[in-house]
Each structure stands twice: as C-alpha cells, then as structure tokens.
Design a protein around this motif. Structure first.
Motif, PDB file in Angstrom:
ATOM      1  N   ARG A 181      59.093  29.618  47.524  1.00 36.08           N
ATOM      2  CA  ARG A 181      58.428  28.333  47.632  1.00 36.08           C
ATOM      3  C   ARG A 181      58.313  27.666  46.250  1.00 36.08           C
TER       4      ARG A 181
ATOM      5  N   ASN B 118      56.348  34.239  55.923  1.00 36.30           N
ATOM      6  CA  ASN B 118      55.393  33.482  55.105  1.00 36.30           C
ATOM      7  C   ASN B 118      55.931  32.101  54.746  1.00 36.30           C
TER       8      ASN B 118
ATOM      9  N   ASP C 196      56.358  33.476  48.155  1.00 37.47           N
ATOM     10  CA  ASP C 196      55.749  32.503  47.248  1.00 37.47           C
ATOM     11  C   ASP C 196      56.687  32.132  46.110  1.00 37.47           C
TER      12      ASP C 196
ATOM     13  N   GLN D 115      47.914  30.648  46.515  1.00 34.62           N
ATOM     14  CA  GLN D 115      48.193  30.759  47.949  1.00 34.62           C
ATOM     15  C   GLN D 115      48.471  32.200  48.363  1.00 34.62           C
TER      16      GLN D 115
ATOM     17  N   ALA E   4      51.599  21.954  48.060  1.00 31.79           N
ATOM     18  CA  ALA E   4      52.758  22.385  47.291  1.00 31.79           C
ATOM     19  C   ALA E   4      53.563  21.218  46.730  1.00 31.79           C
TER      20      ALA E   4
ATOM     21  N   LEU F 256      49.398  23.039  53.465  1.00 31.86           N
ATOM     22  CA  LEU F 256      50.138  23.804  52.469  1.00 31.86           C
ATOM     23  C   LEU F 256      51.274  22.971  51.890  1.00 31.86           C
TER      24      LEU F 256
ATOM     25  N   THR G  41      54.401  28.323  55.372  1.00 32.36           N
ATOM     26  CA  THR G  41      54.249  27.344  54.298  1.00 32.36           C
ATOM     27  C   THR G  41      54.801  25.983  54.705  1.00 32.36           C
TER      28      THR G  41
ATOM     29  N   GLY H   9      46.484  33.265  51.571  1.00 32.18           N
ATOM     30  CA  GLY H   9      47.265  33.649  52.746  1.00 32.18           C
ATOM     31  C   GLY H   9      47.036  35.096  53.143  1.00 32.18           C
TER      32      GLY H   9
END
Lengths: 346, 286
Positions: free
Chosen positions: B138, B36, B135, B100, B50, B46, B40, B104
């Motif tokens: 991120r 994932n 996530d 997200q 972000a 994305l 991203t 996603g």
C-alpha cells in the motif's frame, strides 16, 4: 497415533475428543478445575453452562487457542498441545462472533481460509463452491459480507469452519443473538453435518438447542463437568418433572380441571406466587425439563452468574415457553439439587 | 453446480498439513497480505487516509510555509521548499500509514478473526508478516501518488533519478521496519480505540521534532539534541542527501555515512520488533 489416553466413552467406543484432568488457571482464577470428557465420534455433544462456567475456555483449549495449565487433550487421536498443527487440520471452529471479513466477499473469505488450510488455488476454489452451496450462500457469494444479515454471517462462519472437512467441529454458542428462523436453519445444517460423519461439540445456553441437537449433554459449572449423560438421563436425575402455570385468578377453577385431565394428577395452587403446579405425566420428556435439570444442578438459571442469594422454593418449575433460558418461575432446589458428580459420570 | 460431492461429508481427501514449512509460511503471508490489501482498497476511510490526507499535507505545507521558509534553506534545496519538503513528507506519510498496521491488527483481534487464523494449520508468523507486507505494498502506491503530486507542485530531485529512487526505497524500507513496531503496539493495545490514540499520539512529536519539515538548527538546544539523534531525522536526512546532494545535510555529514546510519537504525528496529511481535503473538496462546 493411537488413543494414548485410552479414553473410552460411556458407550464403550473410543473417544474422538478426549479430555483428561484438564486444569486452566488465569492468575488466581481456576477457569477449569479438572475436567474429564470423552466424546464418541459422530454425535453432537452439548456443553451447557452459565456464563463464566468454563465452556469457552474448554473450547479454546480444544481449538489450540489456549494451552491447558495441566492435563491432556486429544482430538481425533492427536495431542493438541504437542502436535498443534496436525490437530488444526482435524478441527473446525465457529465462534460466538462471526469471524468473517466484512470487506471481502463471501467467496473471498472462504477461499482465503481454504488456502490457509493448505489447499491449492484450484482446490480452494472448488471447495469454496461446495461449502457455500452447502450453507445456501451460493447466490450471495460475490457480495461483500458487510451487506449480509446476521444469520448469513453465521452461516458463512460455519462454511469457513468446514473448508478443511474437519472430522471435529466446535460451535461456540452458534445461535446466540440470531432470530428463530435462522436458528432453525443452522440447526438443520448441524444435523446434516453429523449425518455426514462430523462430530460436533456445541456450547449453548439454550437448553432447547441442546435437547434438540445433542445426543449427549455435559453440564459445566465453575470449571467442572458436574454431570453428563443423554438428555433423558439428565431429566431422570430429577425424578419427574413439574409443570407450573401462571393463570389469571378467575380462570383458576377451569385450569385446575383441564390440568387434572391432562396430567392425571391433582394440581396444587400456590397462592403466594399465584401459580398452579402439577406433576408432569410419565414419558413427557419436554425440552423445557432440561432447564430444570440445569437449574437444580447448578443452582442458578442458564445464562446467569450464580445469584447472590438463591431463593429456596422446593421443586422446579417448567414453563410453557421453550428457549427462554431464565424464566420467571425457575427456582433452584428440588430433590436432585445436589451436584450429581457420582452416579452419572462413567 | 455439477458436483455431486456432499459438501458436508467429512474426512475426504484434503491434503492436510502436518507441519508448516518455510514455503507454506511464504504462501500464507501472501494470502494474508492480499486479504489486507483488499480491505485497504474497499474501506473508504482507509482510502481517504492513504491518499487525500497526505496529499493535503503536501499541498498545504508547500504553499502555506514554503514562501517564508525557502529563504532560509541551504542552497541544495534549489530555492524551493517543495524540494526540501518532499523527502521529509514522504517519511512522514509512511509513518502515519504504518499506524494502520496496529489499528487493523487490533480490529482483527477484537473481531475474532485472529481466533480463526490461530485455529488454522497456517504459519503463525503469516498473520503479522502478511499485514506488514500488505502495508508495504500500500505504501508503494501512496508513495507513487505523492511523487506525482510533488512533481506537479515543482519538486525536482537535484541529484539524479537513481538518487530519487534510492531515497524512496530507503523510506519504504524504514516504513516496513516501523510496521513491525506498529504490530507490537497493536498486540499491546488489544483494541482499535486504544491503538488509534496509543499509536498516533507518539508519532506526532516524533515527526515534528525531527528534520522532516525544517532543518533542526533553529530549535532550542535540548530539542535539537533529541531531534538530531532520533531515527526519523537520520532516515529523512539520508533520503534528502540522496535526492538533493550533500549540501542538504548538516555540516560534516556525507551522504554515504548518513545512509549507513539510517540503514543501521532501520535494520535494528525491524529485527528487534519483528522478533518481539511474533513472540508476543505466539505467547498469546498460553
């Protein structure tokens, strides 16, 4: 685990895919209405049927994505409901939609699947090289999948399903929506796989595909397996094929002469529909004939829901265009129009 | 390739999983979160979502509203709106980012990727756990960027570095809990378009009707009653207390007390929705 169901195939061999009395309901809809199936190991088994017949539901049950409402399913000797994880180590699934990540490279996609099968990082890397080379994507391995063509995506999807060396592989309409060249390549890969010992259960709407690949074919309609056997056996249930030709009116006489010579039978002219019809000579088992088998069994062409009002032309009408699931000249009816649930099923 | 192995030969020595152990679940979660994260980093929209978007919010709010608002803030803010804004906008950014998770997940659902995962002998929980973990990672990156820009704009924690880090950690923990809410919403929405509106729409009023941008004291009584008691306010107040000191909290609240309330909300939300979403994911196989 032995084959607890004792499922035996038509050839007397123990089944690697054994489906017994499987029913699946979604609310009031009976998607599968008592399906029995026994697939011997090492062959391609073709599952034919129109949209909504239950093909995908059956595949999803076999692939542990759905649970049957009732009935039993064993794959490679493992009950897919009671022991789903073990069943998942024995199966591969490549679906109608290439389930690969556009934003990973081909290699990253396959390695990820390898890791999720339980391979170590090193094993996953080695296995990834093997399967990518096997589907001829070694050169493109480090490109993002979003740059792949549709055919390449399908091959990558197939590669992903092979990572765990599954003895049983499900291909749900693997060539839907890809061009003829890629279709041929995919067929070649399937044949290689079967030569390597894999059992393939293939759903398709292309009769040509089933005839080319499948040693046995089952026709599924309205949630039931209405007939099954080898392609030739299915054709025999029709009692001979009829060839139907559209000709320009001025060439009719010529066409009649040519056809009479080739077929060894007197062609008849159907004035109403401007078609020449002749019985196909014995032994000419064309693939297209399977289309007729299908049509006369289900009463509607492949790839289409049952028509509201079926035309009732006697006989069936092969056309000289393979791979066309719903040709203009195909009409239901014919001598074997009854569901052949007896006689063929063993 | 020197390998002479037939790639298509079946049934060779693959260490097959017969059942999925807890260790397998951890491994699968890490594999999934890495996947994932790649996505991203490689999906331009994305990356923009972000990075540029939250920075833009930060800069605009600071310069557009800062002048007018800084006069009315408690002294704990040190006379600069950026100090007041930072703890709030961190939480806001994390909430938006958590959406997200839902989007996603629905993209995987409609694309057939989840079908592949379900047909693999992998841990069932890893599809969701890998997404929420990815996530979270991120969010750590986004948070670092926000803090850097914040410092450039003049943000200074009025307490200590420990207070600053504790506030950031609390916000991240809350965002992780919210990711599980988003996973649940994603499984309910089933497609990306529905997730987009179904998730972002409720976030807007929740974020604005809170103490994210301003003290709640000037809101009408009914709005204030809601704002003072919703989890986002509790979490933002706790982070603000940790970064600016007790003077930044509404009268009668201590930093410790506020942090405990925020943690209670976070743990409760996280646990409930983790259980619900994993159950929903499993039950989809019926």
């Amino acid at each position: 685990m032995s084959t607890a169901q004792g499922a035996i195939t038509g050839d007397g061999a123990p089944a690697i895919i054994a489906v017994r009395d499987v029913v699946k309901t979604f609310g009031a809809v009976r998607a599968l209405d008592g399906v029995n199936l026994a697939v011997p190991p090492g062959i391609v088994y073709g599952l034919l049927g129109p949209n909504g017949a239950g093909k995908t539901t059956l595949i999803r049950i076999l692939a542990t994505l759905l649970r049957p409402t009732s009935g039993r399913v064993e794959v490679a000797g493992v009950d897919v409901v009671a022991n789903a994880t073990a069943a998942r180590t024995r199966i591969g699934l490549a679906g109608q939609f290439a389930a690969v990540d556009g934003y990973q490279t081909g290699r990253e996609n396959i390695e990820m699947v390898g890791r999720l099968y339980g391979l170590s990082p090193r094993q996953a890397r080695r296995r990834t090289e093997e399967v990518l080379d096997g589907v001829d994507l070694g050169q493109a391995a480090d490109r993002l999948v979003r740059t792949y063509s549709g055919g390449m995506r399908r091959r990558l999807d197939l590669a992903a399903s092979l990572v765990g060396r599954p003895p049983v592989l499900y291909l749900d309409e693997p060539t839907t929506g890809i061009d003829p060249a890629n279709r041929m390549e995919l067929w070649g890969l399937v044949e290689e796989l079967v030569a390597g010992g894999t059992t393939v259960l293939l759903t398709t709407q292309h009769l040509e595909e089933a005839d080319r690949l499948a040693a046995r074919i089952g026709v599924i309609d309205q949630g039931q397996l209405i007939v099954e056997g080898t392609a030739d056996e299915l054709k025999d249930t029709l009692g001979g094929s009829v060839l139907e030709l559209a000709t320009a009116e001025e060439h009719e006489t010529t066409a009649v002469q040519v056809l009479a010579r080739v077929a060894g039978d007197e062609p008849a002219y159907d004035a109403e529909r401007a078609r020449l019809r002749v019985r196909a000579p014995d032994g000419s088992r064309t693939l297209i004939a399977a289309d007729d088998v299908f049509l006369s069994l289900t009463g509607h062409p492949t790839g289409q829901a049952p028509p509201a009002a079926a035309e009732a032309h006697p006989g069936s009408a092969p056309q000289g265009r393979p791979g066309q699931p719903a040709g203009a000249g195909h009409t239901p009816g014919g001598p074997a129009a009854r569901p052949a649930s007896e006689g063929q099923r063993r | 390739m020197t390998s002479t192995v037939d790639p298509f030969a079946t049934g060779a020595a693959t260490p097959a999983r017969v059942r999925v152990t807890a260790l397998d679940a951890v491994r699968d979660t890490l594999v999934m979160s890495r996947r994932n994260l790649r996505r991203t980093v490689r999906l331009p929209q994305l990356v923009v979502f972000a990075t540029i978007q939250p920075v833009m919010f930060l800069v605009l709010f600071n310069y557009v509203f800062g002048g007018a608002i800084s006069q009315t803030l408690p002294p704990a803010a040190g006379g600069a709106y950026i100090n007041w804004l930072m703890p709030g906008i961190i939480v806001q950014t994390l909430l938006f980012g958590a959406s997200q998770t839902a989007i996603g997940l629905t993209e995987d659902l409609v694309g057939g990727v989840v079908d592949r995962f379900r047909s693999l002998p992998m841990a069932r929980s890893a599809v969701l756990a890998g997404r929420t973990l990815g996530d979270l990672v991120r969010n750590v990156g986004v948070m670092t960027l926000m803090l850097l820009i914040g410092f450039v704009l003049g943000f200074r924690a009025q307490t200590s570095w420990t207070g600053l880090l504790a506030g950031v950690a609390l916000a991240l923990l809350f965002s992780y809990a919210i990711s599980w809410v988003m996973a649940t919403l994603g499984l309910l929405a089933k497609n990306p378009e529905a997730a987009q509106s179904g998730v972002l729409l409720p976030i807007f009023p929740l974020v604005f009707a809170s103490s994210v941008f301003l003290p709640t004291t000037t809101m009408p009584w009914w709005l204030q009653a809601f704002a003072d008691n919703q989890p986002i306010t509790h979490v933002v107040n706790a982070a603000r207390g940790l970064m600016l000191g007790e003077g930044a909290l509404p009268a009668g609240h201590s930093v410790t007390g506020q942090v405990l309330v925020a943690l209670a909300w976070t743990v409760a939300i996280g646990l409930v929705f983790a259980v619900v979403s994993v159950a929903m994911y499993r039950r989809a196989v019926q």
